[in-house]
Scaffold this motif. Structure first.
Motif, short mmCIF file in Angstrom:
data_model
loop_
_atom_site.label_atom_id
_atom_site.label_comp_id
_atom_site.label_asym_id
_atom_site.label_seq_id
_atom_site.Cartn_x
_atom_site.Cartn_y
_atom_site.Cartn_z
N TYR A 13 -1.84 -1.96 -6.55
CA TYR A 13 -1.12 -3.09 -5.96
C TYR A 13 0.37 -2.83 -6.08
O TYR A 13 0.80 -1.91 -6.79
CB TYR A 13 -1.49 -4.41 -6.64
CG TYR A 13 -1.25 -4.45 -8.13
CD1 TYR A 13 -0.06 -4.96 -8.67
CD2 TYR A 13 -2.23 -4.03 -9.02
CE1 TYR A 13 0.15 -5.00 -10.03
CE2 TYR A 13 -2.03 -4.06 -10.40
CZ TYR A 13 -0.84 -4.55 -10.90
OH TYR A 13 -0.64 -4.60 -12.26
N ALA A 29 2.17 -11.90 1.25
CA ALA A 29 0.79 -12.11 0.78
C ALA A 29 -0.15 -12.45 1.92
O ALA A 29 -1.25 -12.96 1.68
CB ALA A 29 0.77 -13.22 -0.27
N VAL A 126 -2.25 -13.88 -7.48
CA VAL A 126 -0.94 -13.34 -7.13
C VAL A 126 0.05 -13.84 -8.17
O VAL A 126 0.13 -15.04 -8.44
CB VAL A 126 -0.51 -13.78 -5.72
CG1 VAL A 126 0.93 -13.34 -5.42
CG2 VAL A 126 -1.47 -13.21 -4.68
N LEU A 163 -1.01 -8.71 -6.21
CA LEU A 163 0.38 -8.61 -5.75
C LEU A 163 1.27 -9.28 -6.77
O LEU A 163 0.89 -10.30 -7.37
CB LEU A 163 0.53 -9.30 -4.39
CG LEU A 163 1.92 -9.38 -3.77
CD1 LEU A 163 2.39 -7.99 -3.32
CD2 LEU A 163 1.92 -10.35 -2.56
#
Length: 369
Positions: A13, A29, A126, A163
């Motif tokens: 990532y 995203a 995230v 992420l």
């Protein structure tokens, strides 16, 4: 903006570092949001300062945020809060293919990451870290956990984010003390494995804690790159390489425990004092020169971080602090490895440390102050 890849087998990532990233969150995203409603777990302070920017980004892309608020402080990393959060996520209909956003500091990231690790045996998340400490350390690498009465981060899982967006603009709202606490994790990368970066920190640490935008971005990007290299080499801390990231933490966690995991000692402040103690103990053992030990201590103190135990006004002895260390999750077969230094930029894992000797050393440090 810098983009640092974290290379892991099948689960790589990116970590984005730069200004205005929350305003671009929905774009960055995009492939991770399958539904209109996006669950967002947020520290109340982070929401107050940055929630509107994130919500505007989501709305512009046709999404809505469903907010879950977490109180600031280590007290939120608890069984009770984990149960409440997982119950809320289930009520939101979160599925294994969905992603939960975590907006805030390390407490929010740790709690949310652990909840996502166990929810339906694993869903995505995230990281949107809003503190310097979280941006350079806890948001990267996949360590998630809660605290218990027995100690800090003893219940947890390795669960990597999909992420990380480290928006350096969010750091402008941090109190000076929080900024300094985060800087402890920045200079740590120099002390443990990069002498050139340590020298950069000596020259630029004051600019980082005073919010010089270019220096902050460079500090975060270089720190993340250092951690990404180590995590890629030893994701689950099985070879000893990743353990080096715990420089200062064994001593620091003992001090945090003795001060009740309270605002009397922030985590970054504990790490700073822990690195001072690790350097001085390394010198006491003849592993590190006294000159290098004091150079590391002076660099930490120059940023405004605590560098002497006297600042804590402790009433305990060294044996009590070592008792806290015995609960460290790195304990193995009755022994506790310590991360010590051979030189600035050359940390190593020492499995031959006597806890009785550590107790005596801590007594010396307490009396010296």
């Amino acid at each position: 903006m810098a983009v640092i890849p974290v290379h892991l087998a099948g689960r790589s990532y990116d970590v984005h570092v730069g200004a205005a990233l929350l305003d671009q969150a929905a774009t960055l995203a995009k492939g991770l949001m399958r539904k209109v409603v996006v669950p967002v777990v947020a520290d109340r302070n982070a929401h107050q300062h940055h929630g509107a920017r994130l919500e505007a980004s989501l709305n512009a892309a046709g999404h809505q945020a469903a907010w879950y608020f977490v109180e600031s402080g280590e007290g939120s990393k608890s069984w009770d809060e984990l149960q409440k959060l997982t119950g809320w996520l289930l009520a939101q209909g979160v599925e294994r293919g969905d992603h939960v956003f975590a907006l805030g500091g390390g407490v929010v990231g740790d709690l949310t990451g652990f909840a996502c690790a166990i929810l339906k045996r694993g869903c995505g998340f995230v990281q949107l870290p809003t503190t310097l400490l979280a941006q350079v350390d806890s948001s990267v690498g996949g360590k998630t956990a809660i605290n218990t009465d027995a100690g800090k981060n003893l219940i947890g899982a390795f669960h990597q984010p999909s992420l990380v967006l480290a928006d350096t603009d969010t750091l402008k709202t941090l109190p000076a003390r929080e900024m300094r606490a985060g800087y402890a994790e920045v200079i740590k990368y120099g002390i443990l494995g990069d002498f050139d970066f340590f020298e950069w920190c000596e020259a630029n640490g004051g600019n980082v804690v005073s919010h010089d935008a270019d220096k902050v971005e460079e500090a975060v990007a270089r720190s993340v790159a250092a951690k990404a290299r180590i995590v890629a080499e030893d994701e689950r801390e099985t070879t000893g390489v990743r353990a080096l990231l715990n420089l200062g933490h064994t001593f620091g966690h003992a001090l945090e425990a003795e001060t009740g995991y309270s605002n009397a000692l922030l985590h970054g402040e504990g790490v700073a004092l822990g690195m001072v103690l690790a350097a001085r103990y390394s010198a006491r053992r003849g592993l590190l020169s006294g000159q290098d030990a004091e150079r590391a201590c002076n660099a930490i103190a120059a940023s405004g971080l605590p560098s002497e135990i006297a600042s804590l006004k402790l009433t305990c002895d060294g044996a009590k602090l070592v008792d806290h260390m015995r609960h460290d999750k790195k304990m193995d077969a009755g022994t506790l490895p310590f991360i010590l230094l051979r030189s600035i930029g050359a940390a190593f894992l020492d499995h031959e440390v006597s806890l009785d000797d550590v107790a005596a050393f801590m007594d010396e440090q307490l009396k010296a102050n």
